[in-house]
Design an enzyme around this catalytic site. Structure first.
Site, short mmCIF file in Angstrom:
data_model
loop_
_atom_site.label_atom_id
_atom_site.label_comp_id
_atom_site.label_asym_id
_atom_site.label_seq_id
_atom_site.Cartn_x
_atom_site.Cartn_y
_atom_site.Cartn_z
N VAL B 145 -3.43 2.03 -0.54
CA VAL B 145 -3.13 0.93 0.38
C VAL B 145 -1.68 0.95 0.87
O VAL B 145 -1.29 0.14 1.69
CB VAL B 145 -3.42 -0.46 -0.26
CG1 VAL B 145 -4.89 -0.62 -0.54
CG2 VAL B 145 -2.60 -0.65 -1.52
N GLU B 146 -0.89 1.88 0.33
CA GLU B 146 0.50 1.95 0.79
C GLU B 146 0.71 3.23 1.60
O GLU B 146 0.17 3.36 2.68
CB GLU B 146 1.46 1.80 -0.41
CG GLU B 146 1.28 0.42 -1.06
CD GLU B 146 2.27 0.13 -2.18
OE1 GLU B 146 3.46 0.45 -2.03
OE2 GLU B 146 1.83 -0.43 -3.21
N MET B 147 1.42 4.21 1.08
CA MET B 147 1.69 5.39 1.90
C MET B 147 0.50 6.36 1.92
O MET B 147 0.42 7.22 2.79
CB MET B 147 2.97 6.07 1.41
CG MET B 147 4.21 5.22 1.69
SD MET B 147 5.68 5.79 0.83
CE MET B 147 6.14 7.19 1.85
#
Lengths: 108, 353
Positions: B145-147
């Site tokens: 869900v981030e990078m």
């Protein structure tokens, strides 16, 4: 050798009520965001009093296989106690301040 | 004001009185003397250099490589998010958002913490699930869900890129290009993002003109257990105890509340507890709290004055405070004295091939 340096009035009362004549009592302080001893060796049946000596709340807990407990949180001057009933190694921590850790070796 | 609190404290001391008569200043229960440069205050100064692991001394080569990586969006799967997307120097190394935006602009559950002075933390992340900066640096890349980093592709890219392969060889000779050296380089750069020369620091070092009278009053309130009681958790020298506390935020109510530290250590008092953030440079990092629910420092102060909103699991260190409007303003003014005037951040030129 026992680690008791001094017991407060409340701790002495607890000691008298503690029961088992043979069992020993130990006091471990929580001071300057550390346990006053890193390691403590006790015998099965002995009791350790954890005394908060800091100006803020501390917690004492263990998620060790041998003994799981959570003493909640309490302020300066108060203590809570745990009796160790099985031999082995118990890691004790403060949930609020995770750098606070100590080990209790419980011997037969 | 000074006389009133001074007198009250002397009374409370009952025999441990130490009066600095000439200066008209009493040593309070805290044992502190609120004079610029006073020896009783020196524990508020940070060590000049933050600690680092034995195998990762921050050399200029490591810091330079880490800076390139920190600002390079090609580390993310879509090639559009770098560490600096959420830890942006223009927003005090945070993002100015209540909670972070991740992969495909997904709204995440917690605010982006500042990078400032994380080098001094003994534990990382709001829930403490990472132990040091090396451990932390790789986390957002691994998070889908981030990078959402595709590491096979990333390491192919870094190995085939002349600029990067040379920079890694200079920084970590013989160690290769892998998650470990990637994390070590980013951590080395983060260890240079330091706030330790604020008006407060200069005042502690002895420059009486560095803080205003109002800010000095705010400092007294900050440390006074009977007033702000802030230093009980935001303790010296980095304004954090590296501990975990439930603040009684409105978002803590209900079943869907963020468990915080409890998800990592299932001990009852850790339900909804989050790590105490540093307050250094705090004026640059609004909004505040792990859920970004306070827009200003005054809103933060008002929250603590109330003693929290959802009090079911609130830390016992938090109780309603008795502060006048002026005292609240003094506290905010003090927190504004914690900002270091930083050198402008220069951006690295990233190697295209």
């Amino acid at each position: 050798m026992h680690a008791i340096v001094k017991l407060s009035g409340a701790a002495v009362a607890a000691l008298l009520l503690a029961g088992t004549a043979m069992a020993a009592e130990y006091e471990v302080g929580q001071k300057n965001k550390a346990f006053t001893v890193k390691e403590l060796t006790v015998k099965v049946g002995d009791t350790v009093h954890f005394t908060n000596q800091d100006d803020f709340f501390h917690n004492v807990f263990s998620l060790s296989d041998l003994k799981t407990f959570d003493l909640g949180s309490y302020p300066k001057g108060e203590f809570k106690s745990v009796t160790f009933d099985k031999a082995g190694k118990v890691e004790v921590e403060c949930a609020i301040h995770p750098s606070m850790m100590m080990t209790i070796n419980v011997e037969e | 004001m000074r006389n009133r609190t001074g007198a009250a404290r002397i009374h409370a001391l009952a025999g441990v009185m130490v009066l600095v008569a000439a200066a008209g200043v009493a040593r309070g229960e805290t044992g502190l003397v609120f004079e610029a440069g006073h020896p009783s205050l020196q524990h508020w100064l940070l060590p000049e250099r933050p600690p680092y692991p034995e195998d990762n001394e921050p050399t200029p080569e490591r810091v330079a490589l880490g800076k390139m990586l920190f600002f390079d969006p090609r580390l993310s799967s879509d090639g559009n998010m770098s560490c600096a997307s959420c830890h942006n120097p223009m927003f005090g190394w945070s993002d100015g958002l209540p909670t972070a935006r991740g992969h495909k602009s997904m709204v995440l559950g917690r605010a982006s913490p500042t990078v400032i002075n994380t080098a001094y933390n003994t534990i990382q992340m709001w829930d403490g699930r990472k132990k040091d900066l090396e451990d932390q640096a790789i986390g957002p890349m691994e998070a889908s869900v981030e990078m959402n980093t595709d590491f096979d592709r990333l390491f192919r890219f870094l190995n085939n890129n002349q600029g990067y392969s040379e920079a890694f060889a200079r920084a970590y000779p013989g160690e290769g290009i892998n998650k470990r050296t990637l994390a070590k380089a980013i951590a080395s750069y983060e260890r240079t993002i330091i706030s330790n020369d604020s008006p407060f620091d200069r005042w502690i070092r002895g420059d009486a003109s560095a803080m205003t009278e109002q800010q000095v009053r705010g400092f007294r309130i900050f440390v006074d257990p009977d007033k702000g009681n802030c230093a009980i958790c935001h303790s010296a020298p980095n304004f954090t105890d590296n501990g975990f506390h439930n603040l009684g935020l409105a978002s803590d109510g209900g079943e869907s509340a963020d468990p915080g530290r409890y998800a990592i250590k299932p001990v009852k008092i850790l339900k909804g507890a989050f790590k105490t953030p540093t307050l250094r440079d705090v004026a640059l990092t609004a909004p505040y709290f792990h859920d970004g629910s306070a827009r200003t420092l005054m809103e933060v102060v008002e929250h603590y004055v109330k003693g929290g909103v959802v009090r079911e699991r609130v830390s016992p260190n938090i109780r309603p405070l008795n502060l006048t409007a002026r005292e609240k303003q003094d506290l905010v003014a003090f927190m504004e004295a914690l900002t270091t005037r930083h050198e402008p951040v220069t951006l690295p030129e990233l190697p295209l091939r």
